[in-house]
Design a protein around this motif. Structure first.
Motif, PDB file in Angstrom:
ATOM      1  N   VAL A 101      37.836  18.662  -4.922  1.00  0.00           N
ATOM      2  CA  VAL A 101      36.781  18.798  -5.931  1.00  0.00           C
ATOM      3  C   VAL A 101      35.799  19.810  -5.359  1.00  0.00           C
ATOM      4  O   VAL A 101      35.447  19.756  -4.180  1.00  0.00           O
ATOM      5  N   ARG A 102      35.419  20.774  -6.195  1.00  0.00           N
ATOM      6  CA  ARG A 102      34.584  21.867  -5.684  1.00  0.00           C
ATOM      7  C   ARG A 102      33.774  22.437  -6.845  1.00  0.00           C
ATOM      8  O   ARG A 102      33.987  22.105  -7.999  1.00  0.00           O
ATOM      9  N   GLY A 103      32.838  23.357  -6.487  1.00  0.00           N
ATOM     10  CA  GLY A 103      31.903  23.858  -7.492  1.00  0.00           C
ATOM     11  C   GLY A 103      30.662  22.977  -7.420  1.00  0.00           C
ATOM     12  O   GLY A 103      30.767  21.740  -7.363  1.00  0.00           O
ATOM     13  N   ALA A 104      29.488  23.635  -7.417  1.00  0.00           N
ATOM     14  CA  ALA A 104      28.251  22.901  -7.124  1.00  0.00           C
ATOM     15  C   ALA A 104      28.020  21.696  -8.047  1.00  0.00           C
ATOM     16  O   ALA A 104      27.799  20.570  -7.572  1.00  0.00           O
ATOM     17  N   PRO A 105      28.070  21.860  -9.382  1.00  0.00           N
ATOM     18  CA  PRO A 105      27.810  20.681 -10.233  1.00  0.00           C
ATOM     19  C   PRO A 105      28.880  19.595 -10.069  1.00  0.00           C
ATOM     20  O   PRO A 105      28.555  18.398 -10.087  1.00  0.00           O
ATOM     21  N   ALA A 128      28.649  16.379   3.224  1.00  0.00           N
ATOM     22  CA  ALA A 128      30.039  16.838   3.160  1.00  0.00           C
ATOM     23  C   ALA A 128      30.142  18.351   3.019  1.00  0.00           C
ATOM     24  O   ALA A 128      31.028  18.984   3.593  1.00  0.00           O
ATOM     25  N   ARG A 129      29.242  18.944   2.242  1.00  0.00           N
ATOM     26  CA  ARG A 129      29.159  20.418   2.167  1.00  0.00           C
ATOM     27  C   ARG A 129      27.664  20.778   2.124  1.00  0.00           C
ATOM     28  O   ARG A 129      26.906  20.156   1.384  1.00  0.00           O
ATOM     29  N   PRO A 130      27.278  21.818   2.877  1.00  0.00           N
ATOM     30  CA  PRO A 130      25.833  22.054   3.035  1.00  0.00           C
ATOM     31  C   PRO A 130      25.172  22.987   2.028  1.00  0.00           C
ATOM     32  O   PRO A 130      23.959  22.920   1.836  1.00  0.00           O
ATOM     33  N   GLY A 161      31.559  24.423 -17.874  1.00  0.00           N
ATOM     34  CA  GLY A 161      31.124  25.180 -16.731  1.00  0.00           C
ATOM     35  C   GLY A 161      29.782  25.858 -16.872  1.00  0.00           C
ATOM     36  O   GLY A 161      28.939  25.480 -17.686  1.00  0.00           O
ATOM     37  N   THR A 162      29.598  26.919 -16.039  1.00  0.00           N
ATOM     38  CA  THR A 162      28.337  27.667 -16.034  1.00  0.00           C
ATOM     39  C   THR A 162      28.633  29.093 -16.518  1.00  0.00           C
ATOM     40  O   THR A 162      28.659  29.342 -17.714  1.00  0.00           O
ATOM     41  N   ALA A 163      28.899  30.019 -15.585  1.00  0.00           N
ATOM     42  CA  ALA A 163      29.237  31.393 -16.001  1.00  0.00           C
ATOM     43  C   ALA A 163      30.467  31.398 -16.906  1.00  0.00           C
ATOM     44  O   ALA A 163      30.525  32.124 -17.908  1.00  0.00           O
ATOM     45  N   LEU A 177      41.023  31.699  -3.169  1.00  0.00           N
ATOM     46  CA  LEU A 177      41.600  32.142  -4.447  1.00  0.00           C
ATOM     47  C   LEU A 177      41.185  31.295  -5.647  1.00  0.00           C
ATOM     48  O   LEU A 177      41.979  31.072  -6.573  1.00  0.00           O
ATOM     49  N   GLN A 178      39.926  30.865  -5.656  1.00  0.00           N
ATOM     50  CA  GLN A 178      39.460  30.081  -6.814  1.00  0.00           C
ATOM     51  C   GLN A 178      39.555  30.892  -8.107  1.00  0.00           C
ATOM     52  O   GLN A 178      39.795  30.336  -9.176  1.00  0.00           O
ATOM     53  N   GLY A 179      39.340  32.210  -8.010  1.00  0.00           N
ATOM     54  CA  GLY A 179      39.457  33.051  -9.210  1.00  0.00           C
ATOM     55  C   GLY A 179      40.910  33.212  -9.633  1.00  0.00           C
ATOM     56  O   GLY A 179      41.249  33.047 -10.811  1.00  0.00           O
ATOM     57  N   ALA A 203      26.093  29.575  -9.311  1.00  0.00           N
ATOM     58  CA  ALA A 203      25.224  29.500  -8.130  1.00  0.00           C
ATOM     59  C   ALA A 203      25.407  28.162  -7.437  1.00  0.00           C
ATOM     60  O   ALA A 203      25.685  27.144  -8.090  1.00  0.00           O
ATOM     61  N   ASP A 204      25.260  28.198  -6.123  1.00  0.00           N
ATOM     62  CA  ASP A 204      25.273  26.950  -5.349  1.00  0.00           C
ATOM     63  C   ASP A 204      23.871  26.493  -4.990  1.00  0.00           C
ATOM     64  O   ASP A 204      23.629  25.305  -4.797  1.00  0.00           O
ATOM     65  N   ARG A 205      22.969  27.462  -4.873  1.00  0.00           N
ATOM     66  CA  ARG A 205      21.565  27.118  -4.638  1.00  0.00           C
ATOM     67  C   ARG A 205      20.726  28.342  -5.009  1.00  0.00           C
ATOM     68  O   ARG A 205      21.031  29.461  -4.604  1.00  0.00           O
ATOM     69  N   ALA A 208      22.390  31.799  -3.704  1.00  0.00           N
ATOM     70  CA  ALA A 208      23.617  31.628  -2.916  1.00  0.00           C
ATOM     71  C   ALA A 208      24.764  31.337  -3.857  1.00  0.00           C
ATOM     72  O   ALA A 208      24.674  30.468  -4.728  1.00  0.00           O
ATOM     73  N   ASN A 209      25.837  32.075  -3.712  1.00  0.00           N
ATOM     74  CA  ASN A 209      27.049  31.827  -4.498  1.00  0.00           C
ATOM     75  C   ASN A 209      28.241  32.316  -3.673  1.00  0.00           C
ATOM     76  O   ASN A 209      28.078  32.816  -2.560  1.00  0.00           O
ATOM     77  N   LYS A 210      29.426  32.168  -4.230  1.00  0.00           N
ATOM     78  CA  LYS A 210      30.658  32.484  -3.507  1.00  0.00           C
ATOM     79  C   LYS A 210      30.605  33.859  -2.844  1.00  0.00           C
ATOM     80  O   LYS A 210      30.095  34.812  -3.426  1.00  0.00           O
ATOM     81  N   ILE A 211      31.144  33.938  -1.636  1.00  0.00           N
ATOM     82  CA  ILE A 211      31.179  35.204  -0.902  1.00  0.00           C
ATOM     83  C   ILE A 211      31.808  36.302  -1.783  1.00  0.00           C
ATOM     84  O   ILE A 211      32.857  36.071  -2.400  1.00  0.00           O
TER      85      ILE A 211
HETATM   86  O1  MRU Z   1      33.507  26.898  -2.399  1.00  0.00           O
HETATM   87  P1  MRU Z   1      33.446  26.568  -3.860  1.00  0.00           P
HETATM   88  O2  MRU Z   1      34.719  26.821  -4.565  1.00  0.00           O
HETATM   89  O3  MRU Z   1      32.902  25.191  -4.098  1.00  0.00           O
HETATM   90  O4  MRU Z   1      32.371  27.603  -4.430  1.00  0.00           O
HETATM   91  C1  MRU Z   1      31.977  27.486  -5.766  1.00  0.00           C
HETATM   92  C2  MRU Z   1      31.075  28.571  -6.210  1.00  0.00           C
HETATM   93  O5  MRU Z   1      30.681  29.427  -5.456  1.00  0.00           O
HETATM   94  C3  MRU Z   1      30.608  28.513  -7.625  1.00  0.00           C
HETATM   95  O6  MRU Z   1      30.350  29.795  -8.112  1.00  0.00           O
HETATM   96  C4  MRU Z   1      29.332  27.672  -7.728  1.00  0.00           C
HETATM   97  O7  MRU Z   1      29.502  26.433  -7.113  1.00  0.00           O
HETATM   98  C5  MRU Z   1      28.911  27.468  -9.143  1.00  0.00           C
HETATM   99  S1  MRU Z   1      30.099  26.526  -9.994  1.00  0.00           S
HETATM  100  C6  MRU Z   1      29.638  26.214 -11.545  1.00  0.00           C
END
Ligand code: MRU
Length: 346
Positions: free
Chosen positions: A51-55, A91-93, A168-170, A195-197, A236-238, A246-249
């Motif tokens: 499970v991943r993605g900030a929300p 669990a994730r910072p 989702g968001t974007a 490879l989330q994209g 965004a993550d923060r 902050a968002n994905k590299i």
């Molecule tokens: O490492 P991930 O896959 O959890 O990273 C997710 C992202 O960077 C997303 O863009 C971000 O959490 C926003 S998700 C709606």
């Protein structure tokens, strides 16, 4: 049923102490559902990005606290409960949503464990409503800023229903544009190393019947310079108090290229991703996920054994490169001088 009318996936659910989630590490090849009934398994699932993605990790964390309160009564089995709270929260910072939801549910669980489940469900429902609102606000803004009626939207990572709970968001903005017949194409970056994209965003775009073409990460800035996209949309993550995000590299390089090309660069995130207690991007902890993910692709080594690597999971895009932030309740036009605390934005 064709892929094009596939129903929305609800990434996460919770019933009677069991969290159900789609295992995002197995997609797109396999649709595997996990049933998680203990804290150690939940923490492991968050860390390995099942499970991943900030929300989404925020909602998983909320359910995790509700589950922990069932397993360890906060009033009588306090040490075990507080250890669970700590382990889930840490669990994730980088994504603030996890700390935000844990900090919302844990105090309720400490006084009334049964009410913790209701609060976690409320958080899930808020995320669902937020996704719909962000999609509408974001689509309106994209159409306004570009002046186009058919949009080519570049995006990175996965910001769809998998990263939230639904929509989702974007990617919700892209989905809304598609539903309004205003999407020419989505252009997702593959998003190395995990490879989330390439794996997840393509899977969601295909299910929603949206036109898209996948690109490698390094093609993003060049294609922007050649006018291949009308807008860049990221999650965004923060978001720090000054708007640094902050968002994905890879987001930062897209922002630089978008600025150079004069293309709007829009951040889409729920209000819960804004962290006013973090002054600027310099103060955001960036998760380093270690060398193995860089030196391999889907468990196949691509570098000699023992290769060391640098693996920041996120970067920080400075506020000055961001055209606007779209939340579930407002649009903050940073390029027009608005700030997160401006009275005017709404
Ligand atoms: O490492 P991930 O896959 O959890 O990273 C997710 C992202 O960077 C997303 O863009 C971000 O959490 C926003 S998700 C709606």
């Amino acid at each position: 049923m064709s892929d094009h009318d596939a129903p929305a996936v609800r990434t996460l659910d919770y019933t009677d102490g069991v969290i159900t989630m789609i295992d995002q590490t197995a997609l797109p090849q396999d649709e595997v559902w996990l049933e998680i009934d203990n804290v150690a398994d939940l923490v492991a699932a968050i860390k390995r990005l099942s499970v991943r993605g900030a929300p989404a990790i925020g909602v998983a964390g909320a359910y995790g606290i509700a589950m922990a309160a069932r397993l360890h009564d906060p009033l009588t089995d306090t040490d075990a409960f507080e250890t669970a709270v700590h382990d889930i929260r840490e669990a994730r910072p980088t994504a603030v949503n996890l700390a935000y939801t844990v900090d919302r549910v844990a105090p309720i669980a400490r006084t009334d464990p049964a009410e913790a489940e209701a609060e976690a469900h409320r958080i899930r429902d808020e995320e669902l409503a937020a996704s719909v609102a962000m999609g509408e606000l974001g689509a309106d803004l994209v159409l306004e800023l570009t002046g186009a009626d058919s949009i080519r939207a570049m995006t990175i990572c996965n910001t769809g229903g998998l990263a939230t709970v639904e929509r989702g968001t974007a990617l919700a903005v892209i989905q809304t544009l598609n539903e309004r017949s205003a999407l020419a194409e989505a252009i997702p970056l593959e998003t190395r190393p995990l490879l989330q994209g390439g794996r997840l965003t393509t899977w969601e775009l295909q299910r929603m019947g949206a036109p898209f073409r996948l690109i490698v990460d390094s093609a993003g800035p060049f294609l922007l310079s050649r006018g291949a996209a009308d807008v860049v949309l990221i999650g965004a993550d923060r978001i720090a108090a000054n708007g640094d995000t902050a968002n994905k590299i890879g987001s930062f390089s897209l922002a630089l290229a978008a600025k150079h090309a004069g293309v709007p660069f829009i951040v889409v995130a729920p209000e819960s991703t804004i962290d006013m207690s973090t002054a600027s991007g310099d103060d955001i902890e960036i998760e380093d996920r270690g060398p193995a993910e860089v030196a391999s692709v889907r468990s196949t080594a691509i570098a000699p054994e023992g290769t060391d690597a640098i693996n920041p999971a996120f970067d920080v895009t400075p506020a000055e490169l961001i055209t606007a932030i779209v939340t579930d309740t407002r649009i903050i036009r940073l390029a027009a001088g608005e700030t997160l605390t401006s009275e005017a934005n709404g």
